[in-house]
Design an enzyme around this catalytic site. Sequence first.
Site, PDB file in Angstrom:
ATOM      1  N   TYR A 195       0.928  -1.024   0.186  1.00 53.48           N
ATOM      2  CA  TYR A 195      -0.203  -0.279  -0.081  1.00 53.48           C
ATOM      3  C   TYR A 195       0.519   1.057  -0.217  1.00 53.48           C
ATOM      4  CZ  TYR A 195      -3.624   3.475   0.609  1.00 53.48           C
ATOM      5  OH  TYR A 195      -4.141   4.687   0.311  1.00 53.48           O
ATOM      6  N   GLN A 221     -10.382   0.638   1.563  1.00 56.97           N
ATOM      7  CA  GLN A 221     -10.585  -0.386   0.445  1.00 56.97           C
ATOM      8  C   GLN A 221     -10.133  -0.997  -0.892  1.00 56.97           C
ATOM      9  OE1 GLN A 221     -11.319   3.196   0.922  1.00 56.97           O
ATOM     10  NE2 GLN A 221     -11.186   4.026  -1.382  1.00 56.97           N
ATOM     11  N   ASN A 269      -2.566   6.197   6.494  1.00 55.32           N
ATOM     12  CA  ASN A 269      -3.838   6.956   7.680  1.00 55.32           C
ATOM     13  C   ASN A 269      -4.276   6.170   8.295  1.00 55.32           C
ATOM     14  OD1 ASN A 269      -5.703   6.479   6.313  1.00 55.32           O
ATOM     15  ND2 ASN A 269      -6.242   8.773   5.473  1.00 55.32           N
ATOM     16  N   SER A 298       2.887   9.701  10.944  1.00 55.45           N
ATOM     17  CA  SER A 298       3.833   9.602  12.076  1.00 55.45           C
ATOM     18  C   SER A 298       4.074  10.455  13.318  1.00 55.45           C
ATOM     19  CB  SER A 298       4.517  10.326  10.571  1.00 55.45           C
ATOM     20  OG  SER A 298       4.801  10.022   9.435  1.00 55.45           O
ATOM     21  N   GLN A 347       8.434  16.022  10.593  1.00 57.71           N
ATOM     22  CA  GLN A 347       6.845  14.875  10.708  1.00 57.71           C
ATOM     23  C   GLN A 347       6.145  15.354  10.660  1.00 57.71           C
ATOM     24  OE1 GLN A 347       7.755  11.460  10.395  1.00 57.71           O
ATOM     25  NE2 GLN A 347       9.284  12.780   9.144  1.00 57.71           N
ATOM     26  N   HIS A 369       3.755  15.671   7.967  1.00 57.20           N
ATOM     27  CA  HIS A 369       3.025  14.801   7.398  1.00 57.20           C
ATOM     28  C   HIS A 369       1.328  14.580   7.264  1.00 57.20           C
ATOM     29  CE1 HIS A 369       5.657  12.247   5.945  1.00 57.20           C
ATOM     30  NE2 HIS A 369       6.642  12.058   6.872  1.00 57.20           N
ATOM     31  N   GLU A 374       8.053   6.164  17.005  1.00 64.01           N
ATOM     32  CA  GLU A 374       8.727   5.832  15.688  1.00 64.01           C
ATOM     33  C   GLU A 374       9.872   5.953  15.152  1.00 64.01           C
ATOM     34  OE1 GLU A 374       6.618   7.236  12.821  1.00 64.01           O
ATOM     35  OE2 GLU A 374       7.481   6.241  11.019  1.00 64.01           O
ATOM     36  N   HIS A 375       9.903   7.508  15.476  1.00 65.99           N
ATOM     37  CA  HIS A 375      11.307   7.580  14.898  1.00 65.99           C
ATOM     38  C   HIS A 375      11.863   9.060  16.338  1.00 65.99           C
ATOM     39  CE1 HIS A 375       8.855   8.639  11.190  1.00 65.99           C
ATOM     40  NE2 HIS A 375      10.410   7.531  10.553  1.00 65.99           N
ATOM     41  N   ASP A 412      14.169   8.569   6.250  1.00 60.17           N
ATOM     42  CA  ASP A 412      13.115   8.867   5.489  1.00 60.17           C
ATOM     43  C   ASP A 412      13.251   8.186   3.547  1.00 60.17           C
ATOM     44  OD1 ASP A 412      11.000   8.826   7.335  1.00 60.17           O
ATOM     45  OD2 ASP A 412      10.553  11.514   7.000  1.00 60.17           O
ATOM     46  N   GLU A 463       2.550 -35.990  28.811  1.00 55.78           N
ATOM     47  CA  GLU A 463       2.275 -35.649  28.353  1.00 55.78           C
ATOM     48  C   GLU A 463       0.292 -36.138  28.380  1.00 55.78           C
ATOM     49  OE1 GLU A 463       3.067 -32.626  25.400  1.00 55.78           O
ATOM     50  OE2 GLU A 463       3.864 -31.827  26.893  1.00 55.78           O
ATOM     51  N   HIS A 491       2.236 -40.091  20.127  1.00 54.21           N
ATOM     52  CA  HIS A 491       3.264 -39.816  20.075  1.00 54.21           C
ATOM     53  C   HIS A 491       4.235 -39.978  20.259  1.00 54.21           C
ATOM     54  CE1 HIS A 491       0.916 -36.032  20.134  1.00 54.21           C
ATOM     55  NE2 HIS A 491       2.273 -35.513  19.991  1.00 54.21           N
TER      56      HIS A 491
HETATM   57  N1  LIG Z   1       4.339   4.757   9.831  1.00 56.23           N
HETATM   58  C1  LIG Z   1       4.517   4.761   9.034  1.00 56.23           C
HETATM   59  O1  LIG Z   1       5.780   3.965   8.377  1.00 56.23           O
HETATM   60  C2  LIG Z   1       4.904   6.037   7.782  1.00 56.23           C
HETATM   61  C3  LIG Z   1       4.971   6.163   6.679  1.00 56.23           C
HETATM   62  C4  LIG Z   1       4.763   6.457   5.273  1.00 56.23           C
HETATM   63  C5  LIG Z   1       3.612   7.783   5.781  1.00 56.23           C
HETATM   64  N2  LIG Z   1       3.202   7.576   6.855  1.00 56.23           N
HETATM   65  C6  LIG Z   1       1.609   8.074   7.451  1.00 56.23           C
HETATM   66  O2  LIG Z   1       0.721   8.161   6.634  1.00 56.23           O
HETATM   67  C7  LIG Z   1      -0.727   8.635   6.133  1.00 56.23           C
HETATM   68  C8  LIG Z   1      -0.393   8.586   5.087  1.00 56.23           C
HETATM   69  O3  LIG Z   1      -2.082   9.102   5.131  1.00 56.23           O
HETATM   70  P1  LIG Z   1      -2.664  10.080   4.061  1.00 56.23           P
HETATM   71  O4  LIG Z   1      -4.252  10.483   4.132  1.00 56.23           O
HETATM   72  O5  LIG Z   1      -2.308  11.186   3.170  1.00 56.23           O
HETATM   73  O6  LIG Z   1      -3.125   8.860   2.502  1.00 56.23           O
HETATM   74  P2  LIG Z   1      -3.430   6.906   3.043  1.00 56.23           P
HETATM   75  O7  LIG Z   1      -2.910   6.504   1.086  1.00 56.23           O
HETATM   76  O8  LIG Z   1      -3.096   6.420   3.843  1.00 56.23           O
HETATM   77  O9  LIG Z   1      -5.468   7.533   2.932  1.00 56.23           O
HETATM   78  C9  LIG Z   1      -5.859   8.419   1.764  1.00 56.23           C
HETATM   79  C10 LIG Z   1      -7.248   7.755   1.766  1.00 56.23           C
HETATM   80  O10 LIG Z   1      -7.590   7.167   3.235  1.00 56.23           O
HETATM   81  C11 LIG Z   1      -9.150   7.501   2.874  1.00 56.23           C
HETATM   82  N3  LIG Z   1      -9.362   8.484   3.892  1.00 56.23           N
HETATM   83  C12 LIG Z   1      -9.528   9.838   3.450  1.00 56.23           C
HETATM   84  N4  LIG Z   1     -10.509   9.810   5.011  1.00 56.23           N
HETATM   85  C13 LIG Z   1     -10.882   9.134   4.802  1.00 56.23           C
HETATM   86  C14 LIG Z   1     -12.752   8.697   5.427  1.00 56.23           C
HETATM   87  N5  LIG Z   1     -13.131  10.633   5.958  1.00 56.23           N
HETATM   88  N6  LIG Z   1     -13.567   8.177   6.028  1.00 56.23           N
HETATM   89  C15 LIG Z   1     -12.956   6.717   5.033  1.00 56.23           C
HETATM   90  N7  LIG Z   1     -11.967   7.059   4.453  1.00 56.23           N
HETATM   91  C16 LIG Z   1     -11.329   8.536   3.694  1.00 56.23           C
HETATM   92  C17 LIG Z   1      -9.660   7.513   1.232  1.00 56.23           C
HETATM   93  O11 LIG Z   1      -9.702   5.916   0.687  1.00 56.23           O
HETATM   94  C18 LIG Z   1      -8.481   8.155   0.689  1.00 56.23           C
HETATM   95  O12 LIG Z   1      -7.633   7.400  -0.704  1.00 56.23           O
HETATM   96  C19 LIG Z   1       0.517   9.517   6.867  1.00 56.23           C
HETATM   97  O13 LIG Z   1      -0.273  10.011   8.211  1.00 56.23           O
HETATM   98  C20 LIG Z   1       1.813   9.675   7.487  1.00 56.23           C
HETATM   99  O14 LIG Z   1       1.765  10.543   8.429  1.00 56.23           O
HETATM  100  C21 LIG Z   1       3.306   6.646   7.948  1.00 56.23           C
HETATM  101  N1  LIG Z   2       7.825   9.950   7.541  1.00 56.21           N
HETATM  102  C1  LIG Z   2       7.570   9.207   6.921  1.00 56.21           C
HETATM  103  C2  LIG Z   2       7.542   7.794   8.086  1.00 56.21           C
HETATM  104  O1  LIG Z   2       6.475   7.881   8.733  1.00 56.21           O
HETATM  105  C3  LIG Z   2       7.963   8.238   5.737  1.00 56.21           C
HETATM  106  C4  LIG Z   2       8.213   9.677   4.751  1.00 56.21           C
HETATM  107  C5  LIG Z   2       7.846   9.319   3.443  1.00 56.21           C
HETATM  108  N2  LIG Z   2       8.237  10.180   2.801  1.00 56.21           N
HETATM  109  C6  LIG Z   2       8.536  11.008   3.589  1.00 56.21           C
HETATM  110  N3  LIG Z   2       7.917  10.593   4.959  1.00 56.21           N
HETATM  111 ZN   LIG Z   3       9.162  12.096   7.192  1.00 57.77          ZN
END
Ligand SMILES: NC(=O)c1ccc[n+]([C@@H]2O[C@H](COP(=O)([O-])OP(=O)(O)OC[C@H]3O[C@@H](n4cnc5c(N)ncnc54)[C@H](O)[C@@H]3O)[C@@H](O)[C@H]2O)c1
Ligand SMILES: N[C@H](CO)Cc1c[nH]c[nH+]1
Ligand SMILES: [Zn+2]
Length: 432
Positions: A127, A189, A212, A237, A259, A262, A326-327, A360, A414, A419
């Site tokens: 994903y 989805q 997210n 993040s 961070q 994000h 995480e970091h 990153d 046992e 066995h």
């Molecule tokens: N932990 C990690 O390793 C790591 C790494 C990179 C990014 N991240 C995090 O990933 C996240 C990416 O989030 P994003 O939102 O930009 O992209 P995303 O691709 O995770 O989510 C987008 C999708 O969320 C869905 N969505 C949005 N609002 C919704 C709602 N109200 N109801 C149902 N579905 C809904 C939609 O389908 C949309 O296409 C950020 O929070 C970022 O900090 C974490």
């Molecule tokens: N900081 C994110 C992980 O939490 C990863 C990322 C991708 N691009 C930028 N940052």
């Molecule tokens: Zn980042």
Amino acid sequence: MLKTYQYDQLSLEEIDELILRNTDPNNQIQDTVEQIISKVKEDGDDALKQFASRYDQIDLEQLYLDEGEIEALANSISREQQRALEIAFQNIYKFHATQLKKERTIETMPGVTCWREVRPIEKVGLYIPGGSAVLPSTLLMLGVPARIAGCKEIVVCSPPQKDGKVNGFIAYCLKLLQVKKIYLTGGAQAVAAMAFGTASVPRVDKIFGPGNQYVTKAKSLIQSLTQVSIDMPAGPSEVLVIADETANPAYIAADLLAQAEHGADSQAVLVSTNETLISNVNEALANQLRSLPRAALAQKALENSYAVIVDSLENALLFSNKYAPEHLIIQSDQWKKMVNGVLNAGSVFLGHLTPESVGDYASGTNHTLPTSGYARSYSGVSVDSFVKKITFQQLSSTGLQQIGSTVEILAELEGLQAHKNAVSIRLSDLND
Ligand SMILES: NC(=O)c1ccc[n+]([C@@H]2O[C@H](COP(=O)([O-])OP(=O)(O)OC[C@H]3O[C@@H](n4cnc5c(N)ncnc54)[C@H](O)[C@@H]3O)[C@@H](O)[C@H]2O)c1
Ligand SMILES: N[C@H](CO)Cc1c[nH]c[nH+]1
Ligand SMILES: [Zn+2]
């Protein structure tokens, strides 16, 4: 600007509360995600198209891009941008290639030989987030270890852009990884589609990738509803910076904002032995925010963030290990002495010249990391995440004679006669 707490004045309960993040107290996210999952299970591609229209504002006729379309998009980016993605690819490859180690075969008793062999997970789903920012770097972070592991089928899903495509950077990464298709679906989805399979999207054995709160909740629900497993909870993040008087407030502010930008649900925590440093960081945050295009998002994340004043670097580590970030960034001249004390963290950035952003994108370590405290028990993505390790054993006649009576006794204690028989029947043949 950052709410500030005094560590020695916090009760254990207050600390427990402070370190909680991204909970879903009224099950709002869970309810939405459950509905999305059952709709995709029932209606497959039709559901994916409806959700693309609702959440990504695009009416899709086809739910994927093929090799030709990917090639054309990949060619649209500049040579400089291609080169940067290639360097990131190479560094990530070099670091992850070291992770496929062959283990020793061992004779636990004479004639009892045991070993483990590594097998790739056949079908993996990656994903790639694309909501508030599209993250081609995540495609490299997941695709490179999947390729090194030798996974046969790599399914990639990412939310479609408003033109019904993905951007050229994602396309170029697909080319580097030799992935010939991308599925245009995002959010919960996409996770459901990869778990159940639809007419367009193949079903996989394991789902990887950050996202997210909707994506993260979908991954955890799917794991309990199906036999499809997940890498880990890798949600919004977060960063925790430990800093003392040797740190540069502008560097700290930059790392916190990196961070925070994000998303509104990101969290940035500063733990410091020096109160003056905290106020200087607040000043630097205000200055730097002014020139950030994503200032509004970062500002919201900062409202959800805080600073903690501690009386020693030992207590800073104590708090950090409880928080399990995480970091973790350690901005102190003492960083070398502190490494052994880091018990819970996804990835760690040491010294004044190591911004978290390098991890990153391009240092080589993986950026798909556990959040919300899961770094207490999970590691970040690695080649290990894409393989199974299967154990083997083989007994010679000496081996059976050596180990036989032990197994007979243990089976008997046992109360498991069958066995015991499986050993005895062979032993008696050997003794005839
Ligand atoms: N932990 C990690 O390793 C790591 C790494 C990179 C990014 N991240 C995090 O990933 C996240 C990416 O989030 P994003 O939102 O930009 O992209 P995303 O691709 O995770 O989510 C987008 C999708 O969320 C869905 N969505 C949005 N609002 C919704 C709602 N109200 N109801 C149902 N579905 C809904 C939609 O389908 C949309 O296409 C950020 O929070 C970022 O900090 C974490
Ligand atoms: N900081 C994110 C992980 O939490 C990863 C990322 C991708 N691009 C930028 N940052
Ligand atoms: Zn980042």
